[in-house]
Every structure is written in C-alpha cells, then in structure tokens.
Design a protein around this motif. Sequence first.
Motif, mmCIF file in Angstrom:
data_model
loop_
_atom_site.group_PDB
_atom_site.id
_atom_site.type_symbol
_atom_site.label_atom_id
_atom_site.label_comp_id
_atom_site.label_asym_id
_atom_site.label_seq_id
_atom_site.Cartn_x
_atom_site.Cartn_y
_atom_site.Cartn_z
ATOM 1 N N ALA A 163 0.842 -1.194 0.000
ATOM 2 C CA ALA A 163 0.000 0.000 0.000
ATOM 3 C C ALA A 163 0.876 1.242 0.000
ATOM 4 O O ALA A 163 1.883 1.304 0.703
ATOM 5 C CB ALA A 163 -0.901 0.002 1.229
ATOM 6 N N THR A 164 0.490 2.220 -0.804
ATOM 7 C CA THR A 164 1.254 3.467 -0.830
ATOM 8 C C THR A 164 0.824 4.327 0.348
ATOM 9 O O THR A 164 -0.353 4.414 0.686
ATOM 10 C CB THR A 164 1.023 4.230 -2.142
ATOM 11 O OG1 THR A 164 -0.371 4.442 -2.310
ATOM 12 C CG2 THR A 164 1.565 3.446 -3.320
ATOM 13 N N ARG A 165 1.779 4.972 0.950
ATOM 14 C CA ARG A 165 1.496 5.810 2.104
ATOM 15 C C ARG A 165 1.535 7.272 1.705
ATOM 16 O O ARG A 165 2.160 7.643 0.724
ATOM 17 C CB ARG A 165 2.550 5.587 3.171
ATOM 18 C CG ARG A 165 2.582 4.190 3.699
ATOM 19 C CD ARG A 165 3.738 4.059 4.653
ATOM 20 N NE ARG A 165 3.318 3.286 5.801
ATOM 21 C CZ ARG A 165 4.001 3.194 6.896
ATOM 22 N NH1 ARG A 165 5.123 3.860 7.036
ATOM 23 N NH2 ARG A 165 3.575 2.446 7.889
ATOM 24 N N LYS A 166 0.916 8.072 2.537
ATOM 25 C CA LYS A 166 0.993 9.508 2.348
ATOM 26 C C LYS A 166 2.403 9.960 2.726
ATOM 27 O O LYS A 166 3.021 9.371 3.609
ATOM 28 C CB LYS A 166 -0.034 10.223 3.223
ATOM 29 C CG LYS A 166 -1.452 9.958 2.810
ATOM 30 C CD LYS A 166 -2.402 10.731 3.687
ATOM 31 C CE LYS A 166 -3.840 10.475 3.281
ATOM 32 N NZ LYS A 166 -4.772 11.238 4.108
ATOM 33 N N PRO A 167 2.899 11.005 2.118
ATOM 34 C CA PRO A 167 4.240 11.485 2.456
ATOM 35 C C PRO A 167 4.320 11.922 3.915
ATOM 36 O O PRO A 167 3.371 12.482 4.469
ATOM 37 C CB PRO A 167 4.450 12.681 1.533
ATOM 38 C CG PRO A 167 3.393 12.591 0.505
ATOM 39 C CD PRO A 167 2.286 11.759 1.043
ATOM 40 N N PHE A 168 5.427 11.678 4.524
ATOM 41 C CA PHE A 168 5.658 12.048 5.910
ATOM 42 C C PHE A 168 5.888 13.550 6.016
ATOM 43 O O PHE A 168 6.625 14.135 5.230
ATOM 44 C CB PHE A 168 6.890 11.309 6.444
ATOM 45 C CG PHE A 168 7.286 11.738 7.818
ATOM 46 C CD1 PHE A 168 6.575 11.309 8.913
ATOM 47 C CD2 PHE A 168 8.372 12.578 8.016
ATOM 48 C CE1 PHE A 168 6.938 11.700 10.195
ATOM 49 C CE2 PHE A 168 8.740 12.977 9.281
ATOM 50 C CZ PHE A 168 8.025 12.537 10.376
ATOM 51 N N ARG A 169 5.252 14.185 6.981
ATOM 52 C CA ARG A 169 5.434 15.616 7.232
ATOM 53 C C ARG A 169 5.850 15.781 8.683
ATOM 54 O O ARG A 169 5.160 15.314 9.587
ATOM 55 C CB ARG A 169 4.132 16.385 7.010
ATOM 56 C CG ARG A 169 3.560 16.181 5.636
ATOM 57 C CD ARG A 169 3.775 17.404 4.851
ATOM 58 N NE ARG A 169 3.029 17.271 3.602
ATOM 59 C CZ ARG A 169 3.357 17.882 2.518
ATOM 60 N NH1 ARG A 169 4.371 18.698 2.508
ATOM 61 N NH2 ARG A 169 2.670 17.715 1.426
ATOM 62 N N LEU A 170 6.949 16.445 8.879
ATOM 63 C CA LEU A 170 7.446 16.651 10.230
ATOM 64 C C LEU A 170 6.586 17.655 10.985
ATOM 65 O O LEU A 170 6.258 17.452 12.147
ATOM 66 C CB LEU A 170 8.904 17.115 10.190
ATOM 67 C CG LEU A 170 9.584 17.292 11.534
ATOM 68 C CD1 LEU A 170 9.598 15.977 12.303
ATOM 69 C CD2 LEU A 170 10.992 17.799 11.348
ATOM 70 N N HIS A 171 6.232 18.759 10.315
ATOM 71 C CA HIS A 171 5.393 19.773 10.953
ATOM 72 C C HIS A 171 4.060 19.849 10.241
ATOM 73 O O HIS A 171 3.921 19.453 9.087
ATOM 74 C CB HIS A 171 6.105 21.148 10.894
ATOM 75 C CG HIS A 171 7.415 21.131 11.594
ATOM 76 N ND1 HIS A 171 7.523 21.073 12.961
ATOM 77 C CD2 HIS A 171 8.686 21.143 11.124
ATOM 78 C CE1 HIS A 171 8.793 21.068 13.312
ATOM 79 N NE2 HIS A 171 9.523 21.105 12.203
ATOM 80 N N ARG A 172 3.132 20.390 10.912
ATOM 81 C CA ARG A 172 1.802 20.517 10.364
ATOM 82 C C ARG A 172 1.830 21.510 9.204
ATOM 83 O O ARG A 172 2.391 22.592 9.313
ATOM 84 C CB ARG A 172 0.838 20.991 11.438
ATOM 85 C CG ARG A 172 -0.560 21.024 11.012
ATOM 86 C CD ARG A 172 -1.411 21.403 12.180
ATOM 87 N NE ARG A 172 -2.798 21.198 11.800
ATOM 88 C CZ ARG A 172 -3.777 21.173 12.627
ATOM 89 N NH1 ARG A 172 -3.558 21.349 13.913
ATOM 90 N NH2 ARG A 172 -4.980 20.980 12.199
ATOM 91 N N VAL A 173 1.185 21.152 8.113
ATOM 92 C CA VAL A 173 1.123 22.034 6.946
ATOM 93 C C VAL A 173 -0.205 22.787 7.010
ATOM 94 O O VAL A 173 -1.274 22.183 7.104
ATOM 95 C CB VAL A 173 1.216 21.225 5.633
ATOM 96 C CG1 VAL A 173 1.074 22.129 4.450
ATOM 97 C CG2 VAL A 173 2.521 20.444 5.604
ATOM 98 N N ARG A 174 -0.110 24.112 6.995
ATOM 99 C CA ARG A 174 -1.324 24.929 7.056
ATOM 100 C C ARG A 174 -1.881 25.109 5.669
ATOM 101 O O ARG A 174 -1.145 25.346 4.709
ATOM 102 C CB ARG A 174 -1.012 26.282 7.656
ATOM 103 C CG ARG A 174 -0.589 26.167 9.085
ATOM 104 C CD ARG A 174 -0.373 27.526 9.659
ATOM 105 N NE ARG A 174 0.175 27.376 11.002
ATOM 106 C CZ ARG A 174 0.421 28.361 11.787
ATOM 107 N NH1 ARG A 174 0.192 29.600 11.389
ATOM 108 N NH2 ARG A 174 0.913 28.163 12.967
ATOM 109 N N ARG A 175 -3.180 25.033 5.583
ATOM 110 C CA ARG A 175 -3.849 25.248 4.303
ATOM 111 C C ARG A 175 -4.182 26.727 4.169
ATOM 112 O O ARG A 175 -4.602 27.379 5.090
ATOM 113 C CB ARG A 175 -5.125 24.430 4.205
ATOM 114 C CG ARG A 175 -4.823 22.971 4.201
ATOM 115 C CD ARG A 175 -6.066 22.190 3.950
ATOM 116 N NE ARG A 175 -5.702 20.774 3.979
ATOM 117 C CZ ARG A 175 -6.567 19.830 3.956
ATOM 118 N NH1 ARG A 175 -7.843 20.073 3.940
ATOM 119 N NH2 ARG A 175 -6.162 18.579 3.969
#
Length: 176
Positions: A163-175
């Motif tokens: 299964a492909t995973r979502k990319p790892f993000r160290l900090h929260r990305v604000r929209r």
Amino acid sequence: MREDAGVTDEDAPGGTPLVDEAMKKAAVAWVSVAGGPALALWCAPLEGALLVVSGPGEQAAPGLADATEAQVTLRGDHGGRIVTWPARVSRLQPGTEAWEVTAPLVAAKRLNAPGPTADLVARWAADGCAVNRLAPAGTPLAGTELPADAQAEPPRATPAVRATRKPFRLHRVRRR
C-alpha cells in the motif's frame, strides 16, 4: 588420485588464471542450470572449484543437485561481472571420503551457522542437503566476450502488493 581430499584427476582444476583468481575471492556466484535464470548462491572456494550447499534449511538452488553442468558467473573487485564459465557439477555423497574431508571445510566457512561445524555437517547428511562441487569445464567468457546488456530478469508477477502511504510531514502544513 589425491588421497587427502578424495578428488580424482578427472576433478582436478582446469580453469584459467582469471577463473582461478575470481574463484579464490568468490563468496557469491551466479549459477544457471539448464538455461534457467541465474541465481545468486553462497559458495566456498576449495581446491580449484566452488562448493555450493543447498537443500532444507539452506539456500534454494532448483535443479543444481541433479545437474551435471551449469554456467557460473563471478564478479570482480569492482562489483561487476568479469567472467562466465561452464562448470562440471558433481554432488558429494554423505559417507564417502570426499564428503568426510570436504563437508567440514565448507561448514566452517558458513556464516551464521547454528551450532558447531560437526552438527551442521550431520544435519546436511540427515536432511538430504546437496553439497555440489562446481569445477571449470571449458572455455570461459571474459572481457569483450561477455554480453553487453545487464542480463537482468524482469520482475516476476506476484499477488503481494504494498500500500502506498501519504508522504511524511514533520510539521503541520497549514492550508491557505
């Protein structure tokens, strides 16, 4: 016949200096039996030949135990293929003089072997593992005689899917 190793004159080394030198440094050989795909197999060099152990609890080498000839490819110090040679395959039988001399030497070179060498040799004999001797038996291909392509096999079809995973993000990305 050399009595010390149970090797007959028929099994005497017949390789070229390149094959002999490549065998001395070999820990892995790519072995092809009956035109099948080449398999990377652990091997131990001994007296001008490579010894390969296969069977239950050891590496899988389909067809090698019953083969009389094979193609062996070895790599050089740079990691690339330097020589391919035809090999005469002979299987050492438990209880013979050749087995009693050779099997403990091969078992001593086996990495991560469980237990002492004598127990490993006894297990090989009891489980029906094949200890095969691959001796040079013909003209090797080297240098420009080797194929230019990689000779890599295409990946085999498999039902296993990752299964492909979502990319790892160290900090929260604000929209925005």
